[in-house]
Design a protein around this motif. Structure first.
Motif, PDB file in Angstrom:
ATOM      1  N   SER A 134       8.976  -8.296  -4.591  1.00  0.00           N
ATOM      2  CA  SER A 134      10.306  -7.691  -4.640  1.00  0.00           C
ATOM      3  C   SER A 134      10.225  -6.268  -4.094  1.00  0.00           C
ATOM      4  CB  SER A 134      10.850  -7.662  -6.078  1.00  0.00           C
ATOM      5  OG  SER A 134       9.992  -6.911  -6.926  1.00  0.00           O
ATOM      6  N   ILE A 135      11.385  -5.711  -3.778  1.00  0.00           N
ATOM      7  CA  ILE A 135      11.478  -4.367  -3.220  1.00  0.00           C
ATOM      8  C   ILE A 135      11.315  -3.320  -4.326  1.00  0.00           C
ATOM      9  CG2 ILE A 135      13.038  -2.732  -2.089  1.00  0.00           C
ATOM     10  CD1 ILE A 135      11.979  -4.780  -0.201  1.00  0.00           C
ATOM     11  N   VAL A 136      10.611  -2.235  -4.012  1.00  0.00           N
ATOM     12  CA  VAL A 136      10.545  -1.076  -4.899  1.00  0.00           C
ATOM     13  C   VAL A 136      11.677  -0.138  -4.495  1.00  0.00           C
ATOM     14  CG1 VAL A 136       9.161   0.865  -5.697  1.00  0.00           C
ATOM     15  CG2 VAL A 136       8.050  -1.315  -5.175  1.00  0.00           C
ATOM     16  N   ALA A 137      12.746  -0.141  -5.287  1.00  0.00           N
ATOM     17  CA  ALA A 137      13.960   0.583  -4.908  1.00  0.00           C
ATOM     18  C   ALA A 137      13.765   2.093  -4.850  1.00  0.00           C
ATOM     19  CB  ALA A 137      15.094   0.235  -5.878  1.00  0.00           C
ATOM     20  N   GLY A 138      12.816   2.621  -5.606  1.00  0.00           N
ATOM     21  CA  GLY A 138      12.644   4.068  -5.668  1.00  0.00           C
ATOM     22  C   GLY A 138      11.921   4.673  -4.481  1.00  0.00           C
ATOM     23  N   THR A 139      11.360   3.861  -3.603  1.00  0.00           N
ATOM     24  CA  THR A 139      10.630   4.376  -2.438  1.00  0.00           C
ATOM     25  C   THR A 139      11.602   4.636  -1.302  1.00  0.00           C
ATOM     26  OG1 THR A 139       8.638   3.156  -3.067  1.00  0.00           O
ATOM     27  CG2 THR A 139       8.789   3.920  -0.793  1.00  0.00           C
ATOM     28  N   ALA A 187       0.820  -1.210   0.000  1.00  0.00           N
ATOM     29  CA  ALA A 187       0.000   0.000   0.000  1.00  0.00           C
ATOM     30  C   ALA A 187       0.852   1.258   0.000  1.00  0.00           C
ATOM     31  CB  ALA A 187      -0.933  -0.012   1.214  1.00  0.00           C
ATOM     32  N   TRP A 188       2.047   1.182   0.586  1.00  0.00           N
ATOM     33  CA  TRP A 188       2.945   2.340   0.628  1.00  0.00           C
ATOM     34  C   TRP A 188       4.037   2.249  -0.435  1.00  0.00           C
ATOM     35  CZ3 TRP A 188       1.310   6.394   3.129  1.00  0.00           C
ATOM     36  CH2 TRP A 188       0.396   6.213   4.179  1.00  0.00           C
ATOM     37  N   ASN A 189       3.823   1.387  -1.433  1.00  0.00           N
ATOM     38  CA  ASN A 189       4.726   1.260  -2.579  1.00  0.00           C
ATOM     39  C   ASN A 189       6.149   0.906  -2.152  1.00  0.00           C
ATOM     40  OD1 ASN A 189       5.080   1.278  -5.400  1.00  0.00           O
ATOM     41  ND2 ASN A 189       6.018   3.310  -5.332  1.00  0.00           N
ATOM     42  N   MET A 190       6.287   0.118  -1.110  1.00  0.00           N
ATOM     43  CA  MET A 190       7.596  -0.341  -0.663  1.00  0.00           C
ATOM     44  C   MET A 190       7.951  -1.679  -1.292  1.00  0.00           C
ATOM     45  SD  MET A 190       7.169   0.711   3.351  1.00  0.00           S
ATOM     46  CE  MET A 190       8.805   0.227   3.856  1.00  0.00           C
TER      47      MET A 190
END
Length: 579
Positions: A502-507, A491-494
């Motif tokens: 997988s991880i969202v590197a840009g957050t 929900a927090w784009n993590m």
């Protein structure tokens, strides 16, 4: 909207979600104020638990008459327990301070009107028609759906708002004079949390920027409070673009609310005007101090080590490649034997304390750790007494991961040594080192929870995306807990899912931490422990003969900025660095 996982008792920020066409399966409430520190409607909540249903009916009729006399249109619903809500849509968004003043003025005249939703810029929210109620049933419209839709489609004009606001001018003036009692000001002018650019502002200025609340005896209006925040930001070394970014990202909604009276096009110009005033003021102040500062400065203070001790630790091992390699091997043993700690709250706490000890070992370059309970408490987000309880339990285990070498005395804390359990020693030495850094509880997870921290760590350290079943296996947590944590992180784009997680590197975790306001909690905890250290040092100086070179009580380890050793570094590189 914010979802309630405890049947409507609370609406935590970590359960904030985007509005969806579907009806949530749990009680949900919508945020009153947006990232710009303004609202598009006035929410009036009449609580039946205050004085009963008769008082609610009387107050609702009185407010409806007042709205009708000034040409306002509204939407109304009711709760299963007899409470009533009135929503007054507005064509132009209204600043937090003005909306709050109007609701407080109405609350002074109507006993059952709950003023608190409009008094909290970050967490003010309310259930809307259709939301589930904690006692069963739903919020139901007290009018036809077509009428409610028409009111929402044609909101009240700015002229109607001015008429409503002007009719309560005496009550609003009294409400503003009473706002000081509701503002929770910092107890000391200590430094605030480290911001995204490594600069610091005072806690008082940070609170104004985040919450929009200020001491009315010090600042007569929003304009003066706004200029004070801008000046503090400039003095801290921020740039005008840094301030604008924080306002647009919702990190400083309080400061954004002070600019709500300007049109969206004019807000940037107003910010730059205030920034130029701040720079001119600081330049004048600096010139004045330069011409009046004739005192001689003599650097007589003794240098102190980073570890909070003036003398070298006799147990410390040199910051050598071999020592860091040993610590990485210890991390392998931790991952192999931490299954001994269940997924209970107590077990999660001990796993996090062990991570904090491992991170401390990397920071000091030694398996011997002399960080006090309070420093570890800042790293784990726990109370220092809880950390002490976990440490006492960890060191008396049959084959412990950490042992007590020397009990603390004076200004020194307990000295611990990382220990390689015999049951995992051979496997740990033959297992490749785990990728990534070893983190304690990073600030954002104070809000999202420890379970989310362990799930994020598993994904962060994995070279490939993981399925939910893989995360359950790696973390040792239940599938229910892992699924809920993944929902929160997504929900927090993590994290993101494309066949696997997988991880969202840009957050940015630091940006989210500042958005949640947990950096203020970190600063408050650090300030409390600094005061505790100062009291303890004063008692020692008066009652015990101690080392004359006392470490300063303000010395803290920069947990939030520590980067740890490089991911891939050859032995030759380590030797070169050590030399």
């Amino acid at each position: 909207m914010r979802l309630s996982r405890d049947a409507g008792q609370s609406y935590p920020q970590r359960f904030e979600r985007d509005l969806t066409p579907g009806l949530p399966s749990v009680p949900a409430a919508v945020r009153i104020f947006g990232k710009d520190g303004a609202c598009a409607a006035i929410f009036l909540d009449f609580d039946s638990s205050v004085a009963g249903l008769d008082w609610v009916e009387a107050d609702v009729k009185s407010v409806q008459t007042w709205l009708y006399e000034h040409g306002a249109r509204w939407i109304e619903d009711y709760s299963p327990n007899g409470g009533r809500h009135i929503y007054v849509p507005l064509a132009q968004r209204v600043a937090f301070s003005d909306a709050r003043a109007l609701v407080e003025a109405l609350g002074s005249k109507h006993r059952t009107l709950d003023k608190t939703p409009h008094q909290n810029l970050l967490h003010g929210c309310m259930r809307t028609p259709g939301s589930r109620h904690k006692r069963g049933g739903h919020q139901s419209l007290a009018m036809s759906l077509s009428m409610a839709y028409d009111v929402a489609r044609r909101p009240n004009s700015a002229q109607v708002w001015d008429a409503l606001y002007g009719s309560l001018a005496p009550e609003i003036e009294r409400a503003k004079t009473q706002q000081l009692a509701l503002v929770e000001l910092p107890t000391a002018p200590s430094s605030g949390p480290r911001d995204l650019d490594g600069q610091r502002m005072s806690r008082a200025m940070t609170q104004i920027a985040c919450h929009g609340l200020y001491d009315v005896n010090r600042y007569a209006s929003d304009s003066e409070a706004r200029q004070a925040v801008i000046t503090a930001a400039a003095a801290a070394g921020l740039e005008v673009l840094d301030v604008a970014r924080r306002m647009k990202q919702g990190l400083w909604p309080g400061l954004a609310s002070f600019y709500a009276r300007y049109s969206p096009v004019s807000r940037s110009k107003a910010l730059r005007r205030d920034w130029q005033k701040a720079q001119a003021f600081l330049a004048k102040k600096q010139a004045h101090e330069a011409t009046n500062d004739h005192a001689r400065k003599n650097p007589t203070s003794e240098l102190k080590s980073q570890g909070g001790s003036s003398l070298p630790n006799k147990y410390a091992v040199a910051n050598s490649p071999a020592e860091h390699q040993w610590i990485r091997t210890w991390r392998n043993s931790l991952s192999l034997v931490e299954s001994r700690y269940t997924s209970s709250r107590m077990g999660l706490g001990r796993r996090m304390v062990l991570r904090a000890l491992g991170q401390a070992a990397h920071m000091s370059g030694s398996r011997f750790i002399e960080f006090g309970d309070r420093s570890l408490a800042v790293a784990t987000g726990m109370d220092h007494t809880t950390v002490g309880t976990h440490l006492r339990a960890l060191r008396v285990e049959l084959d412990p991961l950490v042992t007590l070498v020397e009990a603390g005395r004076g200004t020194k804390g307990d000295l611990y040594q990382l220990n390689m359990p015999t049951e995992a020693m051979n496997r740990a030495e033959n297992t490749p080192w785990r990728r990534g850094k070893l983190h304690a509880l990073r600030p954002v997870f104070r809000e999202l929870g420890m379970v989310a921290a362990f799930v994020y760590e598993a994904l962060e350290n994995s070279p490939t995306p993981l399925l939910t079943a893989d995360i359950v296996r790696v973390t040792g947590l239940s599938r229910t807990a892992v699924s809920e944590a993944l929902e929160i992180l997504a929900a927090w784009n993590m994290v993101a899912r494309d066949h696997a997680w997988s991880i969202v590197a840009g957050t940015s975790l630091i940006t989210l931490a500042e958005y949640f306001g947990v950096m203020e909690a970190v600063a408050a905890q650090i300030h409390k422990y600094r005061c505790d250290r100062a009291i303890w040092h004063a008692w020692l100086a008066a009652n015990v003969v101690v080392d004359p070179l006392l470490p300063s009580p303000t010395e803290d380890y920069p947990w939030e900025t520590y980067e740890g050793p490089p991911e891939e570094q050859t032995l030759a590189d380590w030797a070169y660095r050590a030399a």
